[in-house]
Design a protein around this motif. Structure first.
Motif, mmCIF file in Angstrom:
data_model
loop_
_atom_site.group_PDB
_atom_site.id
_atom_site.type_symbol
_atom_site.label_atom_id
_atom_site.label_comp_id
_atom_site.label_asym_id
_atom_site.label_seq_id
_atom_site.Cartn_x
_atom_site.Cartn_y
_atom_site.Cartn_z
ATOM 1 N N SER A 1 1.043 -1.239 -0.054
ATOM 2 C CA SER A 1 0.085 0.011 0.137
ATOM 3 C C SER A 1 0.995 1.169 0.166
ATOM 4 C CB SER A 1 -0.784 0.074 1.462
ATOM 5 O OG SER A 1 -0.210 -0.026 2.425
ATOM 6 N N VAL A 2 0.540 2.166 -1.003
ATOM 7 C CA VAL A 2 1.255 3.399 -0.871
ATOM 8 C C VAL A 2 0.485 4.487 -0.139
ATOM 9 C CG1 VAL A 2 2.063 5.218 -2.418
ATOM 10 C CG2 VAL A 2 2.255 3.037 -3.200
ATOM 11 N N ILE A 3 1.183 5.050 0.756
ATOM 12 C CA ILE A 3 0.592 6.259 1.635
ATOM 13 C C ILE A 3 1.075 7.727 1.361
ATOM 14 C CG2 ILE A 3 -0.175 6.787 4.210
ATOM 15 C CD1 ILE A 3 0.248 3.671 4.523
ATOM 16 N N ASN A 4 0.386 8.533 1.046
ATOM 17 C CA ASN A 4 0.817 9.880 0.891
ATOM 18 C C ASN A 4 0.751 10.733 2.070
ATOM 19 O OD1 ASN A 4 1.735 12.329 -0.050
ATOM 20 N ND2 ASN A 4 0.659 12.308 -1.997
ATOM 21 N N LEU A 5 1.683 10.871 2.680
ATOM 22 C CA LEU A 5 1.699 11.686 4.246
ATOM 23 C C LEU A 5 1.670 13.252 3.672
ATOM 24 C CD1 LEU A 5 4.082 9.529 6.157
ATOM 25 C CD2 LEU A 5 1.491 9.364 6.051
ATOM 26 N N SER A 6 2.226 13.473 2.557
ATOM 27 C CA SER A 6 2.506 15.126 2.227
ATOM 28 C C SER A 6 1.010 15.770 1.783
ATOM 29 C CB SER A 6 3.505 15.326 1.338
ATOM 30 O OG SER A 6 3.396 14.589 0.079
ATOM 31 N N LYS A 7 0.838 16.937 2.114
ATOM 32 C CA LYS A 7 -0.213 17.534 1.945
ATOM 33 C C LYS A 7 -0.146 18.224 0.391
ATOM 34 C CE LYS A 7 -1.979 17.998 6.376
ATOM 35 N NZ LYS A 7 -1.989 18.802 7.710
ATOM 36 N N GLY A 8 0.968 18.444 0.424
ATOM 37 C CA GLY A 8 1.629 19.156 -1.084
ATOM 38 C C GLY A 8 2.484 18.153 -1.828
ATOM 39 N N SER A 9 3.692 18.539 -2.052
ATOM 40 C CA SER A 9 4.818 17.852 -2.779
ATOM 41 C C SER A 9 5.605 16.992 -1.651
ATOM 42 C CB SER A 9 5.642 18.622 -3.618
ATOM 43 O OG SER A 9 6.648 18.071 -4.387
ATOM 44 N N TYR A 10 5.675 15.732 -2.134
ATOM 45 C CA TYR A 10 6.535 14.958 -1.050
ATOM 46 C C TYR A 10 8.061 15.317 -1.208
ATOM 47 C CZ TYR A 10 7.764 11.969 -5.213
ATOM 48 O OH TYR A 10 8.075 11.541 -6.276
ATOM 49 N N LYS A 11 9.073 15.147 -0.490
ATOM 50 C CA LYS A 11 10.281 15.344 -0.433
ATOM 51 C C LYS A 11 11.253 14.027 -0.401
ATOM 52 C CE LYS A 11 9.998 19.696 1.765
ATOM 53 N NZ LYS A 11 10.666 20.115 3.045
ATOM 54 N N SER A 12 10.488 12.753 0.141
ATOM 55 C CA SER A 12 11.177 11.720 0.005
ATOM 56 C C SER A 12 10.264 10.392 0.089
ATOM 57 C CB SER A 12 11.994 11.485 1.300
ATOM 58 O OG SER A 12 11.395 11.374 2.535
ATOM 59 N N VAL A 13 10.795 9.193 -0.127
ATOM 60 C CA VAL A 13 9.900 8.038 -0.344
ATOM 61 C C VAL A 13 10.484 7.058 0.846
ATOM 62 C CG1 VAL A 13 9.336 5.943 -1.583
ATOM 63 C CG2 VAL A 13 9.247 8.395 -2.609
ATOM 64 N N VAL A 14 9.820 6.393 1.646
ATOM 65 C CA VAL A 14 10.242 5.751 2.451
ATOM 66 C C VAL A 14 9.625 4.199 2.124
ATOM 67 C CG1 VAL A 14 10.270 5.049 5.051
ATOM 68 C CG2 VAL A 14 10.340 7.438 4.483
ATOM 69 N N ILE A 15 10.500 3.349 1.889
ATOM 70 C CA ILE A 15 10.008 2.064 1.718
ATOM 71 C C ILE A 15 10.236 0.973 2.715
ATOM 72 C CG2 ILE A 15 10.405 -0.032 0.074
ATOM 73 C CD1 ILE A 15 11.342 2.014 -1.855
ATOM 74 N N THR A 16 9.138 0.333 3.337
ATOM 75 C CA THR A 16 9.249 -0.535 4.537
ATOM 76 C C THR A 16 8.707 -1.923 3.931
ATOM 77 O OG1 THR A 16 7.056 -0.284 5.200
ATOM 78 C CG2 THR A 16 8.373 1.427 6.185
ATOM 79 N N THR A 17 8.804 -2.760 4.716
ATOM 80 C CA THR A 17 8.463 -4.056 4.439
ATOM 81 C C THR A 17 7.048 -4.185 4.151
ATOM 82 O OG1 THR A 17 8.392 -4.892 6.689
ATOM 83 C CG2 THR A 17 10.462 -5.147 5.659
ATOM 84 N N LYS A 18 6.255 -3.290 4.530
ATOM 85 C CA LYS A 18 4.737 -3.551 4.443
ATOM 86 C C LYS A 18 4.381 -2.288 3.632
ATOM 87 C CE LYS A 18 4.037 -6.313 8.622
ATOM 88 N NZ LYS A 18 3.235 -6.433 9.757
#
Length: 79
Positions: free
Chosen positions: A41-58
């Motif tokens: 599942s891809v979760i967008n935490l930024s309200k605007g533009s994102y600065k980084s992508v954090v890839i976890t096991t889930k």
């Protein structure tokens, strides 16, 4: 230990596979294809533009925090 990745979300540091900055995502076709084909599942935490992508096991998180900031937080949690 846990790392705050944005929007009150904490991720266990041992579950983090990679932290990628936004510029690397856009400059690499391989990373873009990887993110598009993920069954996580891809979760967008930024309200605007994102600065980084954090890839976890889930999950994959689009974080409003810079990759350098996340790196510093992960180094602090290792102490």
């Amino acid at each position: 230990m846990y790392i705050h990745v944005g929007e009150d979300i904490l991720v266990r540091s041992k579950d983090i596979v990679a932290i990628i900055d936004k510029q690397s995502v856009h400059s690499s076709k391989m990373i873009e294809e990887f993110l598009e084909r993920q069954k996580h599942s891809v979760i967008n935490l930024s309200k605007g533009s994102y600065k980084s992508v954090v890839i976890t096991t889930k999950e994959i998180y689009f974080s409003p925090l810079a990759s350098g900031t996340l790196k510093k937080r992960s180094a602090k949690s290792a102490i």
